[in-house]
Design an enzyme around this catalytic site. Structure first.
Site: not given
Length: 622
Positions: A123, A263, A356, A377
């Site tokens: 992050e 991902d 989710e 996304e």
């Protein structure tokens, strides 16, 4: 016979899924967006950004993130004005010189990383390091139109300092980094040795750009070693699992997929190749992508399978999978991207948001995965598919997304998480990526529809978006085009060095060899004219330090001599050439409709996470 029997439940499941999918997806239709409405929607998205940004600055700054319902702030990552850093290049993209310059100045004077905080390597890299680098590249360059006269590389200095504080995380036997590191003391002796594939494999862009800007290869080397460490442990099916032990290299979770915890590993393989031209990344991507399409793709959905046997273990649409169609656009695999986006968007249409988790067997929200934390996304893929196809249905989709956000997520000081997509219950938190990505992609979508006037579409470079939506330009200094190089250890064109002594900002011919095209490495049919293009041949490569770059070489700007003029072409010829020059293909056998804007001068996004990229499943990330 036994094998056939064991496969029958799976075959029955996918037959049921395919029967339901078409009727389910056909409900996701909307009326067309008019050009006038597209302009209104673009302006509405701009207002959404400032509603949230101003709310943060007034009620949360300099804390990390905003509590938009209670109009308060919280430190969620490291306590260094995270949302402001994440918002910098969005401010520049919107042309907000005043807020951009003031923010850069404050960060340069105030921000320090010598703090006793344990932070997520992933992050911190994608949000903070990426935000600082993107803003530095904009603020230091006149050709972006956002050059700050008083700026003196303060953000780059901060970025280098931060990256050096993250380096101890990479000191592991496998080369795969720890998930967390203390910015003052390094890795704690009790730090977990388990990390996610995305956490270890989504660092190459930011660290690679930093190496090129600082001329120190260590940052790029450690992140490339991490990718090699992960790929070396792939299964015989060329699949990678979700979690791995960084000391032993053993997979602790062998579920392979394109969503949770994996991902952006795929994403950065392709983007590292596109930005840096390193064919090792392309080779790994091609192998990994082919395996994913063979074992995970069940048209139009994707499932999770055991990485060793390819047995389905999780028939679930995970919201983080929604980036995949956008990645397929960059790879040139458009048809499956269109079908998958339609499937994903049908879930949005059903609930107003994407949960989710959406169970593909029951076609219902997965228990315990009912929230929508303002993820970008699906917006990202919508933008890329509209850019590739110009199909107005993607504007319809964008309009529906704006309507949902405005109606159900907007709150007094910003936009709230949705804790339950079926009841649209709000939660008092706003992730920084809402300003870095979610509204950015929506704004770009409608600005593109109106007639783009922004840094990405009309600026001096082609840009790669990081996984946090930060803008990384493919300048020769970063991209290392064949005829230019900029840091010790790079391979340099000897012919270019030989001619360097007589080089000037305006070459003797009418245009420099490098045309600033990002996608030229993949496959382009750029129309050339011998009267316009430098025909200097490549005489070989040497390793070492290249002589200084000219301004044009450094920033990828083409200087055209007034003594040369391109011959007039008919309208049909011009259209034909443009279409040819925009073809891109990395995978598959079809050609892509993906188009990139012409290169013009511009004047003015925890290993144990259950539902997302490391640390994105809850407000607490470290």
């Amino acid at each position: 016979m036994e094998a056939l029997k064991s496969s029958l439940p799976i075959l029955s499941f996918f037959l049921l899924l395919s029967l339901h999918s078409d009727s389910f997806i056909r409900t996701a239709l909307a009326d067309g967006v008019t050009p006038a409405e597209a302009k209104q929607l673009r302006d509405e998205v701009r207002e959404m950004f400032y509603h949230a940004f101003n709310g943060y600055m007034e009620h949360a700054f300099p804390l990390d993130e905003l509590r938009p319902h209670s109009c308060a702030g919280e430190d969620s990552l490291g306590g260094y004005a995270l949302t402001l850093i994440d918002s910098l290049d969005t401010l520049a993209l919107l042309g907000d010189r005043e807020h951009f310059a003031a923010s850069v100045e404050w960060i340069g004077k105030t921000l320090r990383f010598d703090i006793n905080k344990t932070v997520s390597v992933f992050e911190t890299t994608i949000r903070v390091l990426g935000g600082l680098l993107s803003a530095h590249l904009i603020a230091s360059d006149y050709s972006t139109g956002m050059k700050i006269p008083t700026y003196d590389n303060q953000l780059l200095t901060l970025a280098e300092d931060l990256a050096r504080r993250l380096l101890p995380a990479f000191d592991t036997p496998s080369g795969i980094p720890f998930g967390s590191v203390n910015l003052m003391h390094g890795v704690d002796e009790h730090e977990s040795k388990i990390t996610s594939t995305a956490g270890g494999g989504t660092l190459t862009l930011e660290f690679g750009v930093l190496s090129r800007l600082t001329k120190d290869p260590i940052f790029e080397q450690v992140t490339k070693n991490a990718v090699r460490g992960l790929w070396a442990r792939r299964s015989r099916l060329n699949l990678v699992g979700a979690h791995v032990n960084v000391f032993t290299g053993e997979w602790t979770q062998k579920d392979a997929g394109i969503g949770t915890s994996i991902d952006s590993f795929y994403e950065y393989l392709l983007k590292a190749y596109l930005l840096f031209g390193d064919e090792e990344y392309l080779f790994i991507f091609q192998e990994a992508y082919a395996a994913a399409m063979h074992h995970l793709y069940n048209d139009p959905w994707y499932v999770e399978v055991n990485m060793d046997s390819a047995a389905v273990v999780w028939p679930l649409f995970n919201s983080l999978q929604a980036f995949w169609p956008g990645l397929q656009v960059l790879a040139g695999d458009i048809d499956p991207a269109i079908r998958t986006h339609a499937a994903f968007f049908s879930v949005w249409k059903r609930y107003g948001f994407t949960p989710e988790g959406f169970n593909l067997a029951t076609l219902s929200v997965q228990h315990g995965q009912r929230s929508y934390p303002l993820r970008p996304e699906l917006m990202e893929s919508t933008y890329w598919l509209y850019k590739a196809t110009r199909d107005p249905k993607y504007l319809d989709a964008g309009r529906d997304m704006i309507a949902s956000l405005q109606h159900s997520a907007r709150c007094p000081c910003g936009f709230c998480h949705i804790s339950d997509v079926e009841f649209h219950k709000q939660e008092d938190h706003m992730e920084s990526f809402f300003l870095a990505e979610t509204v950015k992609y929506l704004w770009l979508l409608f600005d593109l529809a109106v007639g783009p006037d922004n840094l990405v579409e009309n600026g001096p470079y082609k840009y790669i978006f990081s996984t946090e939506g930060h803008l990384l330009p493919a300048t020769p200094e970063i991209a290392l085009a064949q005829e230019h190089c900029s840091y010790f250890g790079a391979y340099c064109n000897t012919g270019n060095i030989r001619n360097e002594s007589q080089a000037s900002d305006v070459p003797s011919n009418s245009q420099e060899t490098y045309d600033g095209s990002l996608y030229g490495r993949v496959r382009t049919g750029i129309p050339s004219d011998s009267s316009l293009l430098d025909s200097t041949s490549i005489s070989g490569l040497i390793k070492g330090v290249c002589q200084g770059l000219t301004h044009g070489q450094k920033f990828g700007i083409s200087y055209v001599s007034s003594s040369h003029k391109a011959p007039e072409k008919s309208r049909n010829q011009r259209q034909s050439n443009v279409a040819e020059s925009q073809s891109v293909m990395i995978v598959g056998s079809q050609t892509s409709d993906y188009s990139s804007s012409e290169n013009k001068n511009y004047h003015e996004k925890s290993p144990e996470s259950s539902d997302g990229r490391p640390g994105r499943n809850t407000p607490q990330k470290s």
